[in-house]
Design an enzyme around this catalytic site. Sequence first.
Site, PDB file in Angstrom:
ATOM      1  N   HIS A 101      30.060  41.402  49.319  1.00  0.00           N
ATOM      2  CA  HIS A 101      30.131  40.384  50.372  1.00  0.00           C
ATOM      3  C   HIS A 101      30.890  39.208  49.768  1.00  0.00           C
ATOM      4  O   HIS A 101      30.750  38.937  48.569  1.00  0.00           O
ATOM      5  CB  HIS A 101      28.753  39.826  50.743  1.00  0.00           C
ATOM      6  CG  HIS A 101      27.750  40.811  51.248  1.00  0.00           C
ATOM      7  ND1 HIS A 101      26.912  41.507  50.419  1.00  0.00           N
ATOM      8  CD2 HIS A 101      27.402  41.172  52.507  1.00  0.00           C
ATOM      9  CE1 HIS A 101      26.111  42.270  51.141  1.00  0.00           C
ATOM     10  NE2 HIS A 101      26.397  42.101  52.412  1.00  0.00           N
ATOM     11  N   ASP A 104      28.865  37.087  47.524  1.00  0.00           N
ATOM     12  CA  ASP A 104      28.355  37.636  46.260  1.00  0.00           C
ATOM     13  C   ASP A 104      29.250  37.240  45.098  1.00  0.00           C
ATOM     14  O   ASP A 104      28.777  37.030  43.980  1.00  0.00           O
ATOM     15  CB  ASP A 104      28.373  39.181  46.257  1.00  0.00           C
ATOM     16  CG  ASP A 104      27.575  39.789  47.374  1.00  0.00           C
ATOM     17  OD1 ASP A 104      26.592  39.151  47.801  1.00  0.00           O
ATOM     18  OD2 ASP A 104      27.935  40.899  47.808  1.00  0.00           O
ATOM     19  N   GLU A 232      27.660  49.122  60.337  1.00  0.00           N
ATOM     20  CA  GLU A 232      26.495  49.691  59.640  1.00  0.00           C
ATOM     21  C   GLU A 232      25.237  49.469  60.477  1.00  0.00           C
ATOM     22  O   GLU A 232      24.760  48.347  60.604  1.00  0.00           O
ATOM     23  CB  GLU A 232      26.355  49.018  58.272  1.00  0.00           C
ATOM     24  CG  GLU A 232      25.193  49.548  57.455  1.00  0.00           C
ATOM     25  CD  GLU A 232      25.108  48.911  56.067  1.00  0.00           C
ATOM     26  OE1 GLU A 232      26.164  48.604  55.471  1.00  0.00           O
ATOM     27  OE2 GLU A 232      23.985  48.714  55.591  1.00  0.00           O
ATOM     28  N   ASP A 296      25.920  54.267  52.789  1.00  0.00           N
ATOM     29  CA  ASP A 296      25.191  53.449  51.831  1.00  0.00           C
ATOM     30  C   ASP A 296      24.076  54.329  51.288  1.00  0.00           C
ATOM     31  O   ASP A 296      23.080  54.621  51.969  1.00  0.00           O
ATOM     32  CB  ASP A 296      24.642  52.177  52.488  1.00  0.00           C
ATOM     33  CG  ASP A 296      25.654  51.041  52.417  1.00  0.00           C
ATOM     34  OD1 ASP A 296      26.773  51.270  51.902  1.00  0.00           O
ATOM     35  OD2 ASP A 296      25.330  49.922  52.860  1.00  0.00           O
ATOM     36  N   ASP A 339      23.951  51.109  47.785  1.00  0.00           N
ATOM     37  CA  ASP A 339      23.323  49.891  48.299  1.00  0.00           C
ATOM     38  C   ASP A 339      21.859  49.983  47.881  1.00  0.00           C
ATOM     39  O   ASP A 339      20.962  50.199  48.696  1.00  0.00           O
ATOM     40  CB  ASP A 339      23.484  49.837  49.829  1.00  0.00           C
ATOM     41  CG  ASP A 339      23.125  48.472  50.378  1.00  0.00           C
ATOM     42  OD1 ASP A 339      22.582  47.659  49.620  1.00  0.00           O
ATOM     43  OD2 ASP A 339      23.388  48.227  51.574  1.00  0.00           O
TER      44      ASP A 339
END
Length: 435
Positions: A101, A104, A232, A296, A339
């Site tokens: 992201h 991040d 997602e 993920d 993830d």
Amino acid sequence: MNKFFPDVEAIKYEGEDSTNPLSFNHYNPKEKIGDKTMEEHLRFSVAYWHTFKGDGSDPFGSSTMQRPWDDIKDPMEKAKIRVEAAFEFMSKLGVNYFCFHDRDIAPTGETFKKTNENLDEIVDLIQEKMDETGINLLWGTACLFDHPRFMNGAASSPNADVFAHAAAQVKKAMEITKKLGGENYVFWGGREGYETLLNTDMGIEQDNIARFFDMAIDYAEKINFEGQLLIEPKPKEPTKHQYDFDVSTVLAFLRKYNLQDHFKLNIEGNHATLAGHTFQHELQTARINNALGSVDANQGDMLLGWDTDQFPTNVYKTTMAMYEILKNDGLKPGGLNFDATVRRPSFKPIDLFYGHIAGMDSFARGLKIAHKLLEDGVFEDILEQRYKSYTEGIGKKIREGKVGFEKLEEYAKKNEITNSSGHQERLEAILNSYI
Ligand code: XLS
Ligand code: NI
Ligand code: NI
């Protein structure tokens, strides 16, 4: 690059009998399974947020993780050290991809402009490291859920100023994803949902999300971003009800707003189970609708009703996931993104390696087993038999649209029905014998 994890050398495949915890028992990147190598099938990716930002804090307690950047105070310095450590980690682990992201990788600044400058500086450093290591960006995304401004959602916020801010943030996130050669761009509706219908107009909120996606498609085209756009699904958490509930809900949404040609789905194991489905159910629902884009790769805990994001170690689940992925002819340009986060008491840096190795080996095993199942045509033969009545006689006419209720009534009057057993227990035993 041997600075942050000095006790770990490059992780190698050592075969099933190796007891070295820092080796792969199953993942052998260059080994061919069918017509592709394992690394081509699996396309593993490390999630920047969990592995390089996760600190082990939860609603009941503070951080537990020991990380190489713990003592660094200055946020930009810390961000840079994280990048260096990240690329050392990923190189040693032997993954070819990562995901992030925007928030991040670089800290927010006082203003939106300053935040973007921070991002640009870190993106340049990441670019350097990518060139040096050959590691690629699987996907980028924007964090539209952490900052307090998104308390009521982002594109679904009742406040148009928040919508505008979210748009500006995604614009920038798409630009940096393109710059880094990202192969996909993900939209996870972090707070796109509601807490109570007493103050929510679902109609407006969903129309607005669709408008937001229209704008994203336009902008991707404008900057020539050729990556796949992905949505997602997740049913709940952080909001009580998320609009991207599950695969079927997202497909219905895409079709309502005529967006289906522009998006595929990024399916997460733990989100599937939170929605009351199996991982395989979600993968298959996407696959049969030509919408399976990326995964993920994680698992939840059956006894906990939230997104625990655990490393995927359940071989039954990885097998059936790989079965769907093989039937989908792979995920490319998508991949298997971990993830996933190590548990709070797994606080040592070495646990980051153990977690990923466990996940990679579980998927490599799943791949080998699923490939064998397909090669032997185990379930294919069973399915062919089970649906045989639709390949001839009246069944064929039904499939071809050649009969209606009246013809079928005539037929039903003249024909007795003989049903066949589903043999579920036998099938489960066969599956066991392959695992
Ligand atoms: C959270 C989601 C998130 C997305 C990326 O539950 O899984 O991590 O994958 O925003
Ligand atoms: Ni996810
Ligand atoms: Ni999740």
